[in-house]
Motif scaffolding. Sequence first.
Motif, PDB file in Angstrom:
ATOM      1  N   GLU A  80     -22.564  -9.415  -2.563  1.00  0.00           N
ATOM      2  CA  GLU A  80     -22.559 -10.592  -3.432  1.00  0.00           C
ATOM      3  C   GLU A  80     -22.491 -10.226  -4.914  1.00  0.00           C
ATOM      4  O   GLU A  80     -21.947 -10.967  -5.714  1.00  0.00           O
ATOM      5  N   SER A  81     -23.063  -9.072  -5.284  1.00  0.00           N
ATOM      6  CA  SER A  81     -23.107  -8.709  -6.705  1.00  0.00           C
ATOM      7  C   SER A  81     -21.800  -8.065  -7.168  1.00  0.00           C
ATOM      8  O   SER A  81     -21.547  -7.941  -8.357  1.00  0.00           O
ATOM      9  N   GLY A  82     -20.992  -7.619  -6.191  1.00  0.00           N
ATOM     10  CA  GLY A  82     -19.760  -6.914  -6.555  1.00  0.00           C
ATOM     11  C   GLY A  82     -19.946  -5.409  -6.672  1.00  0.00           C
ATOM     12  O   GLY A  82     -19.030  -4.676  -7.061  1.00  0.00           O
ATOM     13  N   ALA A  83     -21.151  -4.897  -6.317  1.00  0.00           N
ATOM     14  CA  ALA A  83     -21.408  -3.446  -6.436  1.00  0.00           C
ATOM     15  C   ALA A  83     -20.480  -2.653  -5.524  1.00  0.00           C
ATOM     16  O   ALA A  83     -19.993  -1.583  -5.895  1.00  0.00           O
ATOM     17  N   GLY A  84     -20.231  -3.174  -4.320  1.00  0.00           N
ATOM     18  CA  GLY A  84     -19.334  -2.485  -3.382  1.00  0.00           C
ATOM     19  C   GLY A  84     -17.932  -2.339  -3.953  1.00  0.00           C
ATOM     20  O   GLY A  84     -17.309  -1.274  -3.868  1.00  0.00           O
ATOM     21  N   MET A  85     -17.439  -3.429  -4.568  1.00  0.00           N
ATOM     22  CA  MET A  85     -16.101  -3.399  -5.180  1.00  0.00           C
ATOM     23  C   MET A  85     -16.048  -2.389  -6.337  1.00  0.00           C
ATOM     24  O   MET A  85     -15.057  -1.703  -6.521  1.00  0.00           O
ATOM     25  N   GLN A  86     -17.124  -2.312  -7.095  1.00  0.00           N
ATOM     26  CA  GLN A  86     -17.168  -1.382  -8.229  1.00  0.00           C
ATOM     27  C   GLN A  86     -17.008   0.062  -7.767  1.00  0.00           C
ATOM     28  O   GLN A  86     -16.289   0.853  -8.361  1.00  0.00           O
ATOM     29  N   VAL A  87     -17.718   0.411  -6.681  1.00  0.00           N
ATOM     30  CA  VAL A  87     -17.635   1.775  -6.138  1.00  0.00           C
ATOM     31  C   VAL A  87     -16.213   2.063  -5.661  1.00  0.00           C
ATOM     32  O   VAL A  87     -15.633   3.117  -5.953  1.00  0.00           O
ATOM     33  N   ALA A  88     -15.635   1.110  -4.915  1.00  0.00           N
ATOM     34  CA  ALA A  88     -14.271   1.291  -4.396  1.00  0.00           C
ATOM     35  C   ALA A  88     -13.267   1.408  -5.542  1.00  0.00           C
ATOM     36  O   ALA A  88     -12.379   2.269  -5.522  1.00  0.00           O
ATOM     37  N   ASP A  89     -13.414   0.547  -6.557  1.00  0.00           N
ATOM     38  CA  ASP A  89     -12.515   0.583  -7.721  1.00  0.00           C
ATOM     39  C   ASP A  89     -12.582   1.942  -8.420  1.00  0.00           C
ATOM     40  O   ASP A  89     -11.571   2.488  -8.842  1.00  0.00           O
ATOM     41  N   PHE A  90     -13.794   2.485  -8.519  1.00  0.00           N
ATOM     42  CA  PHE A  90     -13.976   3.786  -9.168  1.00  0.00           C
ATOM     43  C   PHE A  90     -13.166   4.860  -8.436  1.00  0.00           C
ATOM     44  O   PHE A  90     -12.466   5.663  -9.056  1.00  0.00           O
ATOM     45  N   PHE A  91     -13.253   4.871  -7.103  1.00  0.00           N
ATOM     46  CA  PHE A  91     -12.523   5.891  -6.328  1.00  0.00           C
ATOM     47  C   PHE A  91     -11.012   5.727  -6.482  1.00  0.00           C
ATOM     48  O   PHE A  91     -10.284   6.705  -6.584  1.00  0.00           O
ATOM     49  N   VAL A  92     -10.559   4.475  -6.515  1.00  0.00           N
ATOM     50  CA  VAL A  92      -9.113   4.228  -6.652  1.00  0.00           C
ATOM     51  C   VAL A  92      -8.636   4.727  -8.016  1.00  0.00           C
ATOM     52  O   VAL A  92      -7.600   5.377  -8.127  1.00  0.00           O
ATOM     53  N   ARG A  93      -9.417   4.443  -9.061  1.00  0.00           N
ATOM     54  CA  ARG A  93      -9.048   4.912 -10.408  1.00  0.00           C
ATOM     55  C   ARG A  93      -9.096   6.439 -10.483  1.00  0.00           C
ATOM     56  O   ARG A  93      -8.238   7.080 -11.061  1.00  0.00           O
ATOM     57  N   PHE A  94     -10.114   7.013  -9.870  1.00  0.00           N
ATOM     58  CA  PHE A  94     -10.336   8.458  -9.951  1.00  0.00           C
ATOM     59  C   PHE A  94      -9.235   9.234  -9.219  1.00  0.00           C
ATOM     60  O   PHE A  94      -8.737  10.237  -9.712  1.00  0.00           O
ATOM     61  N   PHE A  95      -8.847   8.758  -8.043  1.00  0.00           N
ATOM     62  CA  PHE A  95      -7.864   9.486  -7.233  1.00  0.00           C
ATOM     63  C   PHE A  95      -6.426   9.123  -7.586  1.00  0.00           C
ATOM     64  O   PHE A  95      -5.514   9.897  -7.342  1.00  0.00           O
ATOM     65  N   GLY A  96      -6.200   7.918  -8.118  1.00  0.00           N
ATOM     66  CA  GLY A  96      -4.839   7.488  -8.451  1.00  0.00           C
ATOM     67  C   GLY A  96      -4.068   7.053  -7.206  1.00  0.00           C
ATOM     68  O   GLY A  96      -4.508   7.262  -6.079  1.00  0.00           O
ATOM     69  N   VAL A  97      -2.909   6.461  -7.422  1.00  0.00           N
ATOM     70  CA  VAL A  97      -2.129   5.870  -6.323  1.00  0.00           C
ATOM     71  C   VAL A  97      -1.678   6.920  -5.310  1.00  0.00           C
ATOM     72  O   VAL A  97      -1.666   6.690  -4.114  1.00  0.00           O
ATOM     73  N   LYS A  98      -1.333   8.126  -5.792  1.00  0.00           N
ATOM     74  CA  LYS A  98      -0.827   9.183  -4.900  1.00  0.00           C
ATOM     75  C   LYS A  98      -1.829   9.524  -3.790  1.00  0.00           C
ATOM     76  O   LYS A  98      -1.465   9.795  -2.658  1.00  0.00           O
ATOM     77  N   LYS A  99      -3.105   9.548  -4.164  1.00  0.00           N
ATOM     78  CA  LYS A  99      -4.136   9.963  -3.200  1.00  0.00           C
ATOM     79  C   LYS A  99      -4.944   8.771  -2.699  1.00  0.00           C
ATOM     80  O   LYS A  99      -6.118   8.903  -2.360  1.00  0.00           O
TER      81      LYS A  99
END
Length: 441
Positions: A80-99
């Motif tokens: 409900e707080s969006g914490a799960g989305m924040q963690v997932a977003d971090f990994f997507v930004r960190f790894f980039g589209v290729k990975k």
Amino acid sequence: MDIYLLLMTLIAIVIVVVGVSWLKWHAFISLTVASVFLAIMSGLSMDKIIGAYEIGVGSVLGHLVGILALGTILGKLMAESGAGMQVADFFVRFFGVKKLPWAMLLSGFIIGIPVFFEVGILILLPLVISIHKTSKQNILLIALPVIAGLSIVHGLVPPHPGAMAAISIYNANLGKVLLYSLIIAIPAGIIAGPLFAKWIHKRVIPEGEPELIRIKKLEHKLPSTGVSFFIILLPVILMVLSTAAPYLGLPDGLTKFFALIGSPLMALLIACFAAFYFLGLRQGMDKNVIKKLTEECLLPVGSIVLIIGAGGGFKQILIDSGVGTSIAQMSENLSLSPIVLAFMIAGLIRIATGSATVALTTAAGIVSPIIEHMSGVNLELLVIATGAGSLMFSHVNDAGFWMVKEYLGLTVKETFQTWTVLETILSFVAFGGTLILSMFV
């Protein structure tokens, strides 16, 4: 007599399977009916049947009810707080589209630790679908690693209900199960997630479009990434600390304090209070909203509590009626390793009933009386082998099968080619990892 008892046990398992799949009984009712049938047919005294069943239910649930409730509250607040989305977003930004597949596996893995599989899917699939829309990549390449991460953690890693139930039934050490399960879950998740997704996405192009999950507009600001990670990992850190404390040469009082705060119940309670503040009050939720969220999320827990309790009752009937001893003697004659036996029984019940939780609790109930008279059985690896078996070959009698099918817009055939194969890979790789680890520990 041994053959007769074994036959009655098989009929009892058939009652569970037929009750759940054909008569559409709740698994709690099926397991209870099977327990009473087995008790009567094995000659357990009529006046002792209900007492034995109640002792079995209490022995498992006394340990688990609080953990299940607190884990659910923590998961709800993260969703409900969006914490799960924040963690997932971090990994997507960190790894980039290729990975991306690797980013999605890690998201599923980390977010899967404190939340149920279904909740994890609901947290992460909006992100999967939005990445699919913007990157124009085959949705399987993004979705399957997430599902692999969530599923393997759900099947093996405490404080998930199945793993906790098996730990309780086998009397295994929680810290060791946590450590071993993470060692085994990571390679299983990699093989069934990014590697399998890279292979299958070229061979299966989904015909349908994923169902667009309504992404709720959050009425408050999102928690920071650091806070989100902190809340998700807090219970795990506390549990690991309590396992490590005895080896750190700390004063006795401090070691006992770490043992207290690192017990699953206290670790989750502390994490819940941290979540109430950091994900709730600090993000603009008022006390009434937090109370409402807590009450909402506790209702579905009732079903899982009942199933696990009935699994404990079934276990006690097996012990008190002497069936466990009979199966133990037979498996010793066949010289079957308890780890192999637990994996096979859990796998067969999973295929028959479709429920990983039912498979785990019933298989643990059957195997635990067998190992009572055996020496040198690694109880922690036994928990993981049972968990691995409970993931095997998910098909049309499993709610997860339909959930994945609908959300990803797959046909039934495509769901078999992707989700069913993925679950089976997870199951066998985790089992292989258990066997390899058993040579060293």
